[in-house]
Design a protein around this motif. Structure first.
Motif, PDB file in Angstrom:
ATOM      1  N   PHE A   1      26.087   4.470  44.911  1.00 14.49           N
ATOM      2  CA  PHE A   1      26.946   3.346  44.525  1.00 14.49           C
ATOM      3  C   PHE A   1      28.385   3.820  44.405  1.00 14.49           C
ATOM      4  CE2 PHE A   1      25.308   5.297  40.674  1.00 14.49           C
ATOM      5  CZ  PHE A   1      26.413   5.408  39.847  1.00 14.49           C
ATOM      6  N   PHE A   2      29.287   2.865  44.250  1.00 15.80           N
ATOM      7  CA  PHE A   2      30.710   3.145  44.078  1.00 15.80           C
ATOM      8  C   PHE A   2      31.139   2.726  42.674  1.00 15.80           C
ATOM      9  CE2 PHE A   2      29.869   2.449  48.516  1.00 15.80           C
ATOM     10  CZ  PHE A   2      30.641   3.378  49.186  1.00 15.80           C
ATOM     11  N   ALA A   3      31.913   3.582  42.031  1.00 13.82           N
ATOM     12  CA  ALA A   3      32.459   3.264  40.708  1.00 13.82           C
ATOM     13  C   ALA A   3      33.602   4.219  40.409  1.00 13.82           C
ATOM     14  CB  ALA A   3      31.385   3.386  39.619  1.00 13.82           C
ATOM     15  N   ASP A   4      34.630   3.712  39.747  1.00 10.99           N
ATOM     16  CA  ASP A   4      35.764   4.543  39.297  1.00 10.99           C
ATOM     17  C   ASP A   4      36.451   5.264  40.450  1.00 10.99           C
ATOM     18  OD1 ASP A   4      35.017   3.900  36.625  1.00 10.99           O
ATOM     19  OD2 ASP A   4      33.530   5.503  36.675  1.00 10.99           O
ATOM     20  N   GLY A   5      36.530   4.612  41.625  1.00  5.93           N
ATOM     21  CA  GLY A   5      37.182   5.233  42.764  1.00  5.93           C
ATOM     22  C   GLY A   5      36.402   6.371  43.378  1.00  5.93           C
ATOM     23  N   LYS A   6      35.078   6.413  43.162  1.00  9.87           N
ATOM     24  CA  LYS A   6      34.262   7.512  43.670  1.00  9.87           C
ATOM     25  C   LYS A   6      32.941   6.975  44.213  1.00  9.87           C
ATOM     26  CE  LYS A   6      36.226  10.536  40.125  1.00  9.87           C
ATOM     27  NZ  LYS A   6      37.218  11.130  41.026  1.00  9.87           N
ATOM     28  N   LEU A   7      32.378   7.723  45.156  1.00 10.82           N
ATOM     29  CA  LEU A   7      31.004   7.506  45.600  1.00 10.82           C
ATOM     30  C   LEU A   7      30.108   8.375  44.738  1.00 10.82           C
ATOM     31  CD1 LEU A   7      28.846   6.479  47.607  1.00 10.82           C
ATOM     32  CD2 LEU A   7      29.488   8.378  49.118  1.00 10.82           C
ATOM     33  N   LYS A   8      29.085   7.761  44.133  1.00 12.61           N
ATOM     34  CA  LYS A   8      28.219   8.479  43.212  1.00 12.61           C
ATOM     35  C   LYS A   8      26.759   8.282  43.610  1.00 12.61           C
ATOM     36  CE  LYS A   8      31.365   7.791  39.266  1.00 12.61           C
ATOM     37  NZ  LYS A   8      31.447   7.385  37.838  1.00 12.61           N
ATOM     38  N   LYS A   9      25.898   9.113  43.019  1.00  8.58           N
ATOM     39  CA  LYS A   9      24.455   8.936  43.177  1.00  8.58           C
ATOM     40  C   LYS A   9      23.789   9.159  41.826  1.00  8.58           C
ATOM     41  CE  LYS A   9      23.338  13.728  44.459  1.00  8.58           C
ATOM     42  NZ  LYS A   9      22.704  14.612  45.460  1.00  8.58           N
ATOM     43  N   LEU A  10      22.618   8.542  41.676  1.00  7.48           N
ATOM     44  CA  LEU A  10      21.894   8.621  40.415  1.00  7.48           C
ATOM     45  C   LEU A  10      20.400   8.676  40.714  1.00  7.48           C
ATOM     46  CD1 LEU A  10      21.965   8.349  37.240  1.00  7.48           C
ATOM     47  CD2 LEU A  10      21.656   5.895  37.622  1.00  7.48           C
TER      48      LEU A  10
ATOM     49  N   ALA B   1      22.022  11.957  34.641  1.00 13.05           N
ATOM     50  CA  ALA B   1      23.370  11.394  34.694  1.00 13.05           C
ATOM     51  C   ALA B   1      23.799  11.185  36.140  1.00 13.05           C
ATOM     52  CB  ALA B   1      24.352  12.337  33.987  1.00 13.05           C
ATOM     53  N   PRO B   2      24.710  10.235  36.374  1.00  8.03           N
ATOM     54  CA  PRO B   2      25.222  10.050  37.738  1.00  8.03           C
ATOM     55  C   PRO B   2      26.005  11.269  38.204  1.00  8.03           C
ATOM     56  CG  PRO B   2      26.456   8.721  36.181  1.00  8.03           C
ATOM     57  CD  PRO B   2      25.295   9.283  35.424  1.00  8.03           C
ATOM     58  N   GLN B   3      25.945  11.545  39.506  1.00  7.16           N
ATOM     59  CA  GLN B   3      26.634  12.682  40.100  1.00  7.16           C
ATOM     60  C   GLN B   3      27.686  12.171  41.086  1.00  7.16           C
ATOM     61  OE1 GLN B   3      23.781  15.508  41.725  1.00  7.16           O
ATOM     62  NE2 GLN B   3      22.257  14.896  40.198  1.00  7.16           N
ATOM     63  N   VAL B   4      28.870  12.749  41.042  1.00  6.20           N
ATOM     64  CA  VAL B   4      29.945  12.374  41.958  1.00  6.20           C
ATOM     65  C   VAL B   4      29.729  13.071  43.295  1.00  6.20           C
ATOM     66  CG1 VAL B   4      32.424  12.486  42.414  1.00  6.20           C
ATOM     67  CG2 VAL B   4      31.604  11.937  40.114  1.00  6.20           C
ATOM     68  N   ILE B   5      29.778  12.286  44.376  1.00  9.40           N
ATOM     69  CA  ILE B   5      29.662  12.846  45.726  1.00  9.40           C
ATOM     70  C   ILE B   5      31.045  13.120  46.301  1.00  9.40           C
ATOM     71  CG2 ILE B   5      28.830  12.418  48.062  1.00  9.40           C
ATOM     72  CD1 ILE B   5      26.613  10.700  46.838  1.00  9.40           C
ATOM     73  N   CYS B   6      31.960  12.133  46.207  1.00 10.71           N
ATOM     74  CA  CYS B   6      33.326  12.302  46.709  1.00 10.71           C
ATOM     75  C   CYS B   6      34.157  11.115  46.249  1.00 10.71           C
ATOM     76  CB  CYS B   6      33.355  12.408  48.247  1.00 10.71           C
ATOM     77  SG  CYS B   6      32.777  10.925  49.097  1.00 10.71           S
TER      78      CYS B   6
ATOM     79  N   ILE C   1      25.327  10.741  54.031  1.00  9.76           N
ATOM     80  CA  ILE C   1      25.639   9.349  53.727  1.00  9.76           C
ATOM     81  C   ILE C   1      26.823   8.921  54.575  1.00  9.76           C
ATOM     82  CG2 ILE C   1      26.495   7.757  51.950  1.00  9.76           C
ATOM     83  CD1 ILE C   1      24.972   9.432  49.889  1.00  9.76           C
ATOM     84  N   VAL C   2      26.669   7.814  55.277  1.00  7.96           N
ATOM     85  CA  VAL C   2      27.791   7.184  55.979  1.00  7.96           C
ATOM     86  C   VAL C   2      28.286   6.053  55.088  1.00  7.96           C
ATOM     87  CG1 VAL C   2      28.507   5.870  58.003  1.00  7.96           C
ATOM     88  CG2 VAL C   2      26.942   7.802  58.259  1.00  7.96           C
ATOM     89  N   PHE C   3      29.585   6.040  54.818  1.00 11.17           N
ATOM     90  CA  PHE C   3      30.113   5.003  53.936  1.00 11.17           C
ATOM     91  C   PHE C   3      31.424   4.453  54.468  1.00 11.17           C
ATOM     92  CE2 PHE C   3      31.972   8.932  52.351  1.00 11.17           C
ATOM     93  CZ  PHE C   3      33.273   8.582  52.009  1.00 11.17           C
ATOM     94  N   GLY C   4      31.680   3.211  54.138  1.00  7.83           N
ATOM     95  CA  GLY C   4      32.961   2.598  54.421  1.00  7.83           C
ATOM     96  C   GLY C   4      33.876   2.752  53.229  1.00  7.83           C
TER      97      GLY C   4
ATOM     98  N   TRP D   1      33.325   7.046  56.939  1.00  7.15           N
ATOM     99  CA  TRP D   1      33.189   8.480  56.714  1.00  7.15           C
ATOM    100  C   TRP D   1      31.723   8.878  56.633  1.00  7.15           C
ATOM    101  CZ3 TRP D   1      37.743  11.457  55.825  1.00  7.15           C
ATOM    102  CH2 TRP D   1      38.915  10.692  55.718  1.00  7.15           C
ATOM    103  N   ARG D   2      31.486  10.200  56.776  1.00 14.50           N
ATOM    104  CA  ARG D   2      30.161  10.777  56.563  1.00 14.50           C
ATOM    105  C   ARG D   2      30.307  11.962  55.618  1.00 14.50           C
ATOM    106  NH1 ARG D   2      26.834  12.508  61.783  1.00 14.50           N
ATOM    107  NH2 ARG D   2      28.771  13.680  62.146  1.00 14.50           N
ATOM    108  N   VAL D   3      29.380  12.074  54.666  1.00 17.38           N
ATOM    109  CA  VAL D   3      29.465  13.140  53.672  1.00 17.38           C
ATOM    110  C   VAL D   3      28.044  13.591  53.328  1.00 17.38           C
ATOM    111  CG1 VAL D   3      29.413  11.569  51.684  1.00 17.38           C
ATOM    112  CG2 VAL D   3      30.541  13.798  51.465  1.00 17.38           C
ATOM    113  N   PRO D   4      27.821  14.877  53.055  1.00 21.62           N
ATOM    114  CA  PRO D   4      26.501  15.298  52.584  1.00 21.62           C
ATOM    115  C   PRO D   4      26.139  14.594  51.283  1.00 21.62           C
ATOM    116  CG  PRO D   4      27.805  17.204  53.266  1.00 21.62           C
ATOM    117  CD  PRO D   4      28.729  16.027  53.258  1.00 21.62           C
ATOM    118  N   ALA D   5      24.900  14.165  51.153  1.00 25.65           N
ATOM    119  CA  ALA D   5      24.478  13.492  49.924  1.00 25.65           C
ATOM    120  C   ALA D   5      24.582  14.412  48.719  1.00 25.65           C
ATOM    121  CB  ALA D   5      23.048  12.984  50.079  1.00 25.65           C
ATOM    122  N   ALA D   6      24.548  15.720  48.960  1.00 29.67           N
ATOM    123  CA  ALA D   6      24.695  16.689  47.871  1.00 29.67           C
ATOM    124  C   ALA D   6      26.142  16.848  47.427  1.00 29.67           C
ATOM    125  CB  ALA D   6      24.136  18.036  48.298  1.00 29.67           C
ATOM    126  N   GLY D   7      27.075  16.231  48.170  1.00 27.76           N
ATOM    127  CA  GLY D   7      28.491  16.370  47.866  1.00 27.76           C
ATOM    128  C   GLY D   7      29.175  17.302  48.847  1.00 27.76           C
ATOM    129  N   GLY D   8      30.464  17.158  48.978  1.00 33.27           N
ATOM    130  CA  GLY D   8      31.215  17.994  49.899  1.00 33.27           C
ATOM    131  C   GLY D   8      32.431  17.274  50.425  1.00 33.27           C
TER     132      GLY D   8
END
Length: 510
Positions: free
Chosen positions: A27-36, A42-47, A62-65, A72-79
């Motif tokens: 999900f998106f929150a606080d200007g960040k892509l997160k996962k839970l 606790a939620p983890q920030v991806i980017c 994860i591919v996200f708009g 964009w594309r980003v590893p689900a683990a973050g990066g």
């Protein structure tokens, strides 16, 4: 009866999506892509990211708009995210500014997504994750979903439509037909989803559009309305003498309008021959500089026109890149602007307005640099950059040389100086917090710690330009807030085994 339960850690979350195994929620929150993890934690920030929908692949990427910067594309683990497609292509035949709602298609080689400039011209495309090739599928549609039945289902004007789709050839193989009416829709976003086992859920309702309101917000966050009717506004800019306001209004094309603040009267500055965005005033309040594609090319280049409407528009620079005006030196002899290039992203350029008017690079790196603005004494340049891995605000001596100083500490962009140059304001990445930093150069440079000035729900910032301005007296900001929000949904409709009905309405042939 179904009972909804809030998921702890998702406060303020939007655009949720599941991992393929169903154990994680993105999900998106606080200007960040997160996962839970739905198993707890606790939620983890991806980017860093501005919400535009996401899709979680089997390869754990994860591919996200992103609302402002494309897909964009980003590893689900973050990066570090990899850009797949940039926005802000404004060809007259098919303008686009946002790339939203991706779905990784079976085979993990192509992504289905929506591209649009205004809600009226949303269209559906696919993009190759290998070659970056793009193909147009449907001219009018949004939020397309590929289903195991061999259909594309998408939204348009409050209805769901479906068309047969050949996944191997990536072709729509038949006509589209309505399959469901009365889906609640805001801007281009329809409130529905479809599971892979055939369950359809949607919010019943009609099409509604957000309306913006221009407001004054003082340094304590108190809001005062202007005597200006609500509308669809972008990038408000006050004239340096404080008497006029220029904004972009979205009509059939984007046009610039000027408001006389003393008389509350409006007049259109541009004539609709092109898309005009991102206007700024010359320091003497006599001209407006903006970007436009009225010259017939695909790029938005710098133009200017007298603010009183007399005389024609004049092109100031030519470039294959988009140019976005940002600020003037106080004497009005030099303008700084952004250029958008595939090789280096967003960069900061400058141009003397006397003589040859030749654009020159000011800050060009492999990172994105944007939102430049000069201090009132002209000796400092504030700007935003994603060099640290997320957007932060910096200052550097102008014209230099000298040390670059980071101003924000927890993400930030859209810097703006107080008229006396003793404060530097900026907004957080989510857009709800206005921050303030003291800036003192006498007898030596002293920069304070960021402090929260106020919070409020105002228009989300954009990478292309600052979404607010400050009055000449420095006592209040001009900001954009939503004048009216659609009511929260009170009911969801759920249809089980909907695939059977879909196949009956629109048969597909292998």
């Amino acid at each position: 009866q179904l009972e909804a339960k809030a998921i702890p850690g998702t406060e303020g979350a939007i655009e949720p999506f599941f991992s393929p195994d169903g154990n994680w929620l993105g999900f998106f929150a606080d200007g960040k892509l997160k996962k839970l993890s739905l198993r707890g934690g606790a939620p983890q920030v991806i980017c860093d990211a501005q919400a535009g929908g996401g899709s979680w692949g089997l390869d754990e990427t994860i591919v996200f708009g992103d609302f402002t910067t494309g897909m964009w594309r980003v590893p689900a683990a973050g990066g570090i995210p990899e850009q797949l497609a940039a926005p802000f292509l404004l060809l007259k035949e098919k303008p686009e500014q946002h790339l939203f709602w991706p779905q990784i298609l079976p085979g993990e080689e192509w992504v289905l997504f929506t591209s649009f400039h205004l809600p009226e011209n949303a269209h559906i495309e696919v993009l190759s994750l290998k070659s970056r090739e793009r193909r147009s599928l449907i001219e009018r549609g949004t939020q397309a979903k590929y289903l195991p039945t061999g259909h594309l289902v998408y939204a348009w004007s409050g209805d769901l439509l479906a068309a047969p789709f050949n996944l191997e050839k990536l072709e729509v193989t038949g006509s589209s037909f309505p399959v469901l009416e009365g889906v609640k829709t805001e801007l281009s976003e329809a409130h529905f989803d479809i599971s892979q086992n055939g369950t359809l859920v949607y919010v019943p309702g009609q099409v509604s559009r957000h309306v913006d309101e221009l407001v004054w917000v003082d340094l304590k966050g108190r809001v005062d309305s202007l005597a200006i009717p609500p509308g669809n506004y972008l990038m408000p800019r006050l004239s340096p003498d404080g008497k006029q306001l220029v904004v972009t209004k979205f009509e059939e094309r984007a046009n610039l309008w000027i408001c006389d603040l003393e008389r509350s009267t409006w007049r259109r500055l541009t004539d609709g021959e092109g898309d005009e965005f991102w206007a700024i005033w010359t320091p003497d309040s006599k001209r407006v500089v903006f970007n436009s594609n009225r010259h017939g090319g695909p790029s938005l280049n710098l133009h200017w026109k007298r603010a009183d409407g007399s005389g024609p528009e004049e092109r100031l620079a030519e470039s294959e890149a988009h140019q976005i005006p940002q600020a003037f030196l106080p004497d009005g002899k030099l303008v700084v602007f952004q250029e958008i290039r595939a090789s280096t992203g967003l960069d900061i350029w400058k141009m003397q307005l006397e003589g040859e008017r030749t654009p020159e690079p000011l800050i060009v790196t492999k990172s994105n640099e944007f939102h430049p603005i000069f201090s009132p004494d002209r000796h400092w340049l504030a700007y935003a950059s994603d060099t640290p891995g997320r957007n932060e605000v910096f200052v550097r001596p102008y014209p230099g040389p000298g040390e670059i100083k980071q101003i924000s500490t927890d993400g930030g962009w859209q810097p703006l100086w107080s008229p006396d140059g003793q404060k530097l304001y900026y907004r957080d990445l989510g857009g709800s917090r206005m921050m303030s930093v003291s800036f003192d150069t006498d007898p030596e440079l002293t920069i304070g710690q960021p402090e929260l000035l106020f919070e409020g729900e105002y228009r989300t910032p954009l990478a292309f330009g600052r979404g607010y301005d400050i009055a000449p007296d420095g006592n209040r900001f001009l900001m954009i807030k939503l004048a009216s929000m659609p009511p929260a949904p009170t009911k969801f409709n759920i249809i089980i085994n909907w695939f059977e009905e879909l196949k009956r309405l629109i048969p597909t042939w292998k």
